[in-house]
Motif scaffolding. Structure first.
Motif, PDB file in Angstrom:
ATOM      1  N   SER A   9      37.772  34.943  25.841  1.00 33.78           N
ATOM      2  CA  SER A   9      39.471  35.449  25.495  1.00 33.78           C
ATOM      3  C   SER A   9      39.476  35.844  26.972  1.00 33.78           C
ATOM      4  O   SER A   9      39.125  36.326  27.635  1.00 33.78           O
ATOM      5  N   LYS A  10      40.988  36.242  27.165  1.00 34.12           N
ATOM      6  CA  LYS A  10      41.430  36.331  28.385  1.00 34.12           C
ATOM      7  C   LYS A  10      42.680  37.844  27.851  1.00 34.12           C
ATOM      8  O   LYS A  10      43.890  37.222  28.558  1.00 34.12           O
ATOM      9  N   PRO A  11      42.713  38.601  27.820  1.00 32.14           N
ATOM     10  CA  PRO A  11      43.672  39.580  27.731  1.00 32.14           C
ATOM     11  C   PRO A  11      44.225  40.379  28.400  1.00 32.14           C
ATOM     12  O   PRO A  11      45.331  40.965  28.170  1.00 32.14           O
ATOM     13  N   ALA A  12      44.028  40.538  29.566  1.00 34.59           N
ATOM     14  CA  ALA A  12      44.896  40.402  31.377  1.00 34.59           C
ATOM     15  C   ALA A  12      44.282  39.823  32.253  1.00 34.59           C
ATOM     16  O   ALA A  12      42.916  39.243  32.238  1.00 34.59           O
ATOM     17  N   GLU A  13      45.395  39.609  32.830  1.00 34.11           N
ATOM     18  CA  GLU A  13      44.581  38.405  34.962  1.00 34.11           C
ATOM     19  C   GLU A  13      43.673  39.573  34.163  1.00 34.11           C
ATOM     20  O   GLU A  13      43.731  40.904  35.340  1.00 34.11           O
ATOM     21  N   GLY A  14      42.200  38.583  34.908  1.00 34.78           N
ATOM     22  CA  GLY A  14      41.577  38.858  36.448  1.00 34.78           C
ATOM     23  C   GLY A  14      40.666  39.644  34.714  1.00 34.78           C
ATOM     24  O   GLY A  14      39.273  40.349  35.530  1.00 34.78           O
ATOM     25  N   ALA A  15      40.695  40.015  33.491  1.00 34.65           N
ATOM     26  CA  ALA A  15      39.340  40.421  32.132  1.00 34.65           C
ATOM     27  C   ALA A  15      39.237  39.387  31.500  1.00 34.65           C
ATOM     28  O   ALA A  15      39.834  37.825  31.589  1.00 34.65           O
ATOM     29  N   GLN A  16      38.104  39.450  30.907  1.00 33.60           N
ATOM     30  CA  GLN A  16      37.335  38.893  29.801  1.00 33.60           C
ATOM     31  C   GLN A  16      36.990  39.803  28.817  1.00 33.60           C
ATOM     32  O   GLN A  16      36.617  40.786  29.325  1.00 33.60           O
ATOM     33  N   ASN A  17      37.687  39.355  27.657  1.00 34.64           N
ATOM     34  CA  ASN A  17      36.903  39.855  26.553  1.00 34.64           C
ATOM     35  C   ASN A  17      36.152  39.222  25.776  1.00 34.64           C
ATOM     36  O   ASN A  17      35.889  38.284  24.929  1.00 34.64           O
TER      37      ASN A  17
END
Length: 524
Positions: free
Chosen positions: A172-180
């Motif tokens: 998933s994408k919890p924030a811009e530029g992040a991947q969880n």
């Protein structure tokens, strides 16, 4: 469908050498090293593949498995990316097996401190996972060889595909530029829909609550449907062991750039591509991507499922996952992460990172801790073994209590040993228990502490759990005296507990035949 008509004859290039990087290169190396079992016989995705995987795990093998001929599908199934041993985990962290936990703790710290290796974005044309794209009415999960892993999975509720569950890393994408990266169990109930258990305290649970503007368990009277937004997520299959391990690594922050961590760990940047229908990035060279959304406050009753504790968890309310797209290679391999009887891949991975968690917490106050082993077959957190170079009286008891708090009440039994004991060896542990433990001196019991609701004994009034800690004590004892301790490990009479996960005789008989054939081929 764009780019490719849905193939009715997706074939795996059996015995052919693989020249790609990532997942297929990983499979080829396993094969070259004699660490891959190829099952060429037809084998059913209902129960039989799950039973075969369990047979490999309980046989003590550290081999991965490629089922080349799953019944009713042209897509092969790959299992045991990590398996039920530490060997492949140690390989990922480039550490000796016996130093896997402290070594992984150090390596993780190094990668996280330097920020890892940022991922590289590629176009659809450069992404093998985009060779076949299905959206809208074309989406059909039944084209995939999704398994019923255990005979009673999916029971006690209606199930479209007979209790079939997908168990794979999710992104998933919890924030811009992040991947969880994380894990969830996905029961298939329609061709484009199912229910997913979003594990509490995971990054995805936090992201879902942010999108829904509500806690998952909040009463319906508090829901604000107008402000709530769908939560997007993608299941990813056909990735290397670094991705599989990162999905279970609770040490990675919620809004971390997990792809950068994976890149730093393996020394090669992750190639990523954007999903077709949701704003989530996925590994470009994956085999299969399942895109979808969780609409706010849309629930279904998920069927029973073999849980980490070796019992079937009861059917419960779970959020509905609507599949919006399936993208994959032209000739994909379905990667399966197994869960079932207690010694399995999922338990092994979860127990390993809980070992790392306890180790990281303990060395903050007890730097003389040398190793931690959370037993994957004992609830993958219920039983913790600790080795230490004891310096002071009382340190073992401190280690017990710290291990309990490190896992947030998950630990139920904690054993502490001297550093000369190999805590991964049950014979060594039993020897220390027999020769260094005295019940009236070395036993710590704390009643009525917070436990886990999924503990089969933690139910009703009798469900108040207690923590038990054992350590080796000191040698000053009167001659010819000792204390006897008995631990009753039977189910209390009159207490109804969850049903245990057990093999099914008729399935095992079929696996006996396949097992003999496969083992015979492996020797030739």
């Amino acid at each position: 469908m764009r780019n490719e008509k849905k193939s009715q004859g997706i074939e795996f290039l059996r015995r052919a050498r693989v020249t790609e990087t990532g997942f297929r290169k990983f499979i080829q190396k396993l094969d070259d090293d004699g660490k891959l079992l190829r099952v060429t016989q037809e084998i059913d995705t209902l129960d039989e593949i799950g039973a075969f995987i369990a047979r490999v795990d309980y046989d003590g093998s550290d081999k991965s498995i490629l089922f080349e001929n799953p019944k009713g599908s042209d897509i092969p199934v790959f299992a045991n990316t990590i398996g039920a041993s530490y060997r492949r985990i140690a390989d990922v962290f480039n550490m000796p097996v016996k130093q896997a936990v402290p070594g992984a703790a150090r390596r993780m710290k190094e990668v996280m401190q330097n920020g890892g290796l940022p991922p590289v974005r590629v176009s659809n044309d450069e992404a093998p996972c985009k060779q076949v794209i299905m959206t809208g009415d074309e989406v059909d999960l039944s084209i995939l060889p999704i398994l019923r892993m255990n005979p009673e999975d999916g029971t006690k509720t209606s199930a479209f595909l007979e209790g079939r569950f997908m168990c794979a890393p999710a992104c998933s994408k919890p924030a811009e530029g992040a991947q969880n990266l994380s894990y969830h169990r996905f029961e298939i109930t329609e061709k484009n829909q199912g229910s997913v258990w979003i594990f509490r305290q995971t990054g995805d649970a936090k992201s879902m609550e942010e999108c829904w503007n509500a806690k998952i368990d909040d009463p319906s009277s508090t829901w604000d449907r107008e402000s709530a937004k769908p939560f997007p997520m993608a299941f990813i299959m056909g990735v290397g062991p670094e991705f599989v391990l990162a999905g279970a690594n609770s040490a990675l922050p919620h809004k971390n750039a997990d792809f950068a961590f994976v890149g730093g760990l393996r020394g090669e940047a992750v190639k990523m591509v954007k999903c077709e229908t949701i704003d989530v990035d996925v590994p470009a060279d994956a085999e299969i991507i399942i895109e979808g959304i969780f609409k706010p406050f849309n629930w279904a009753k998920q069927g029973r499922f073999a849980s980490f504790n070796g019992f079937y968890d009861e059917s419960r309310r779970r959020p509905v996952f609507d599949v919006t797209a399936i993208t994959m290679r032209k000739k994909p391999i379905y990667q399966h992460i197994h869960i079932g009887r207690p010694l399995n891949e999922t338990n092994n991975i979860a127990a390993f990172f809980r070992s790392v968690k306890v180790y990281q917490d303990l060395i903050q106050v007890l730097p003389n801790i040398t190793d931690v082993f959370v037993d994957p077959s004992a609830g993958c957190g219920f039983t913790v073994h600790i080795a230490m170079d004891k310096k002071r009286v009382g340190e073992p008891k401190m280690a017990m209590m710290r291990a309990y708090t490190a896992l947030g009440g998950f630990a139920k039994h904690v054993f502490v040993y001297d550093s000369d004991i190999d805590i991964h060896d049950p014979h060594e542990r039993d020897w220390a228990l027999a020769h260094r433990f005295m019940a009236d001196r070395d036993l710590l019991i704390i009643p009525n502490v917070i436990g886990m609701a999924i503990d089969p004994l933690a139910q009703g009034i009798m469900g108040k759990t207690a923590k038990l800690g054992v350590y080796d004590g000191t040698p000053e004892m009167p001659i010819n005296t000792r204390t006897f301790m008995g631990l009753d490990c039977t189910i209390p009479l009159g207490l109804k507990v969850m049903e245990r996960v057990l093999p099914k005789p008729e399935v095992e008989a079929r696996i006996d035949e396949i097992w003999q054939a496969v083992m015979g081929e492996a020797k030739n």
